[in-house]
Design a protein around this motif. Structure first.
Motif, short mmCIF file in Angstrom:
data_model
loop_
_atom_site.label_atom_id
_atom_site.label_comp_id
_atom_site.label_asym_id
_atom_site.label_seq_id
_atom_site.Cartn_x
_atom_site.Cartn_y
_atom_site.Cartn_z
N TYR A 216 -28.19 -44.84 -28.93
CA TYR A 216 -27.20 -45.78 -29.47
C TYR A 216 -27.77 -46.59 -30.63
O TYR A 216 -27.08 -46.82 -31.63
N LEU A 217 -29.03 -47.04 -30.51
CA LEU A 217 -29.62 -47.85 -31.59
C LEU A 217 -29.87 -47.01 -32.83
O LEU A 217 -29.58 -47.44 -33.95
N GLY A 218 -30.43 -45.81 -32.64
CA GLY A 218 -30.70 -44.94 -33.78
C GLY A 218 -31.74 -45.53 -34.72
O GLY A 218 -32.41 -46.54 -34.43
N GLY A 219 -31.90 -44.91 -35.87
CA GLY A 219 -32.79 -45.42 -36.90
C GLY A 219 -34.24 -45.49 -36.46
O GLY A 219 -34.75 -44.60 -35.76
N LYS A 220 -34.93 -46.55 -36.87
CA LYS A 220 -36.34 -46.71 -36.56
C LYS A 220 -36.59 -46.88 -35.07
O LYS A 220 -37.59 -46.39 -34.53
N ALA A 221 -35.69 -47.61 -34.41
CA ALA A 221 -35.85 -47.79 -32.96
C ALA A 221 -35.82 -46.45 -32.24
O ALA A 221 -36.64 -46.20 -31.34
N ASP A 222 -34.89 -45.59 -32.63
CA ASP A 222 -34.81 -44.27 -32.02
C ASP A 222 -36.07 -43.47 -32.31
O ASP A 222 -36.62 -42.79 -31.43
N ARG A 227 -40.86 -41.01 -30.14
CA ARG A 227 -42.27 -40.64 -30.32
C ARG A 227 -43.06 -40.99 -29.06
O ARG A 227 -44.00 -40.28 -28.69
N ILE A 228 -42.70 -42.08 -28.41
CA ILE A 228 -43.34 -42.43 -27.14
C ILE A 228 -43.05 -41.36 -26.09
O ILE A 228 -43.95 -40.96 -25.33
N VAL A 229 -41.82 -40.90 -26.07
CA VAL A 229 -41.46 -39.83 -25.13
C VAL A 229 -42.27 -38.57 -25.40
O VAL A 229 -42.76 -37.91 -24.47
N GLU A 230 -42.43 -38.23 -26.66
CA GLU A 230 -43.19 -37.02 -27.00
C GLU A 230 -44.66 -37.15 -26.61
O GLU A 230 -45.28 -36.19 -26.14
N VAL A 231 -45.23 -38.33 -26.78
CA VAL A 231 -46.63 -38.54 -26.39
C VAL A 231 -46.79 -38.38 -24.88
O VAL A 231 -47.73 -37.74 -24.39
N ILE A 232 -45.86 -38.96 -24.12
CA ILE A 232 -45.94 -38.87 -22.66
C ILE A 232 -45.77 -37.42 -22.20
O ILE A 232 -46.48 -36.96 -21.30
N SER A 233 -44.85 -36.71 -22.80
CA SER A 233 -44.56 -35.35 -22.36
C SER A 233 -45.66 -34.37 -22.71
O SER A 233 -45.75 -33.30 -22.09
N THR A 234 -46.52 -34.69 -23.69
CA THR A 234 -47.59 -33.76 -24.06
C THR A 234 -48.78 -33.82 -23.12
O THR A 234 -49.57 -32.87 -23.07
#
Length: 391
Positions: A216-222, A227-234
């Motif tokens: 919903y926020l999109g932009g930089k917040a998204d 990116r945090i999600v990608e770091v955790i998932s790796t």
């Protein structure tokens, strides 16, 4: 009058009924009524749902009703199978002794007429050279040839089995420490369902709202949040469990914390994709124009319209969580003895697979059936919630 002509008296005007004009051929259904109807028509999904309900009831009430506990040991009755062939020996006084021969550990066990295992029979004499054991039943003697795994009387006459008998003392047999396999299976179901419950809560409260807020926020917040999600998932889940074990030691808590810390990332991605599509709708712009806050728009407008993919994803991720817990316990990173888990049961049964295959069959079948049930239910929900598949 030709064959194609109709007599005038055969014509009659149609009756006019005002109520018939308002007649509805089929009752109108709401979205969720239609979902429930189509889900009930899906037999594999209903079978999966029925098995899940039975599994939950067995996990809750099974250990309470069982006369055995998951940690109770009886080494005299170790590795007793759930089904065995019984033998009967009657002496001159008319007393009959029923027993069965366990070819895995070369022992004889006395059995009651109702199928209860009374105890271990001790040999009266052992001949290590001939590899024979002698048992006395009154004035009758039975010889066990451990090399050939055959039973016979002292005069050499063969002793034939009287039939098959189900083990009524331990319906699924016992393990190498004499613990009841059924009681440990039911306790393992509690562990697996608890993991599934934790995974559901984490996916809902963290994954849904995190992904919804990012979309919903999109932009930089998204960008930052994903990116945090990608770091955790790796980072591999096994590494999370090992790191948590260093702090909290090995056990069920380590698996729960590991799943709770990383298992929400897939849900967050799916919900984010749904919110990115839905937030462009007119009703969202209208709510924003009327001054609705971001939490209200998410909770009242966007997330309810994403409930279909959320439910499907939840039912698909639950069997994955059950398998992860079983795998972690199998390699020694999850539940530790004396606690029972489907993973620990399979790990212990691998050592005695050739002699006692039933000890591996039951936990492996439980894991497989639970994963099939949740997958069937997830497929049924996906088909029922998809309006494109509506007849």
């Amino acid at each position: 009058m030709t064959d194609t002509q109709v007599a005038p008296e055969m014509w009659a005007p149609a009756t006019r009924d005002g109520a018939a004009a308002e007649y509805i051929a089929a009752p109108s259904l709401t979205f969720w009524q239609d979902v429930r109807k189509r889900l009930w028509a899906n037999k594999p999904a209903m079978l999966g749902l029925g098995f899940i309900i039975l599994l939950v009831l067995a996990a809750i009430f099974g250990p309470m009703l069982s006369r055995h506990t998951y940690f109770e040991q009886n080494l005299k009755l170790s590795n007793v199978p759930p089904l065995f062939q019984t033998y009967e020996v009657t002496d001159s006084t008319g007393a009959t002794t029923r027993f069965f021969f366990n070819s895995g550990n070369l022992n004889l066990y006395e059995v009651t007429p109702s199928g209860e295992v009374a105890g271990l029979l001790r040999p009266a004499k052992k001949d290590l050279i001939k590899k024979q054991q002698q048992f006395k039943f009154g004035d009758k003697q039975v010889v066990l040839d451990t090399a050939k795994q055959q039973l016979s009387f002292a005069d050499g006459a063969a002793l034939t089995p009287s039939g098959w008998q189900w083990n009524m003392s331990n319906l699924l047999g016992t393990d190498q420490l004499g613990r009841d396999v059924l009681a440990r299976q039911l306790y393992g179901a509690r562990i697996s369902l608890t993991v599934a419950f934790v995974a559901t809560l984490v996916n809902f409260f963290i994954g849904v709202f995190y992904g919804g807020l990012a979309g919903y926020l999109g932009g930089k917040a998204d960008t930052i949040m994903m990116r945090i999600v990608e770091v955790i998932s790796t980072i591999p889940l096994t590494l999370y469990v090992i790191l948590i074990m260093v702090v909290f030691n090995s056990g069920f808590l380590s698996v729960v914390l590991a799943i709770g810390s990383v298992y929400w990332v897939d849900m967050a991605r799916i919900v984010r994709g749904q919110i990115l599509t839905l937030k462009q709708q007119d009703y969202v712009a209208a709510a924003r124009t009327m001054g609705a806050s971001t939490p209200r728009i998410l909770v009242r407008h966007l997330l309810p319209n994403s409930v279909g993919p959320i439910l499907v994803t939840l039912t698909m991720l639950i069997p994955s969580a059950i398998f992860i817990e079983s795998f972690m316990s199998f390699i020694g990173l999850g539940v530790t003895p004396p606690e029972a888990s489907w993973g620990t049961l399979t790990s212990e049964a691998v050592e005695t697979l050739r002699a006692y295959p039933y000890q591996l069959f039951f936990p492996a079948a439980a894991i497989s059936l639970a994963m099939f049930a949740f997958n069937f239910l997830g497929d049924g929900l996906r088909d029922a919630l998809d309006p494109r598949l509506r007849a």
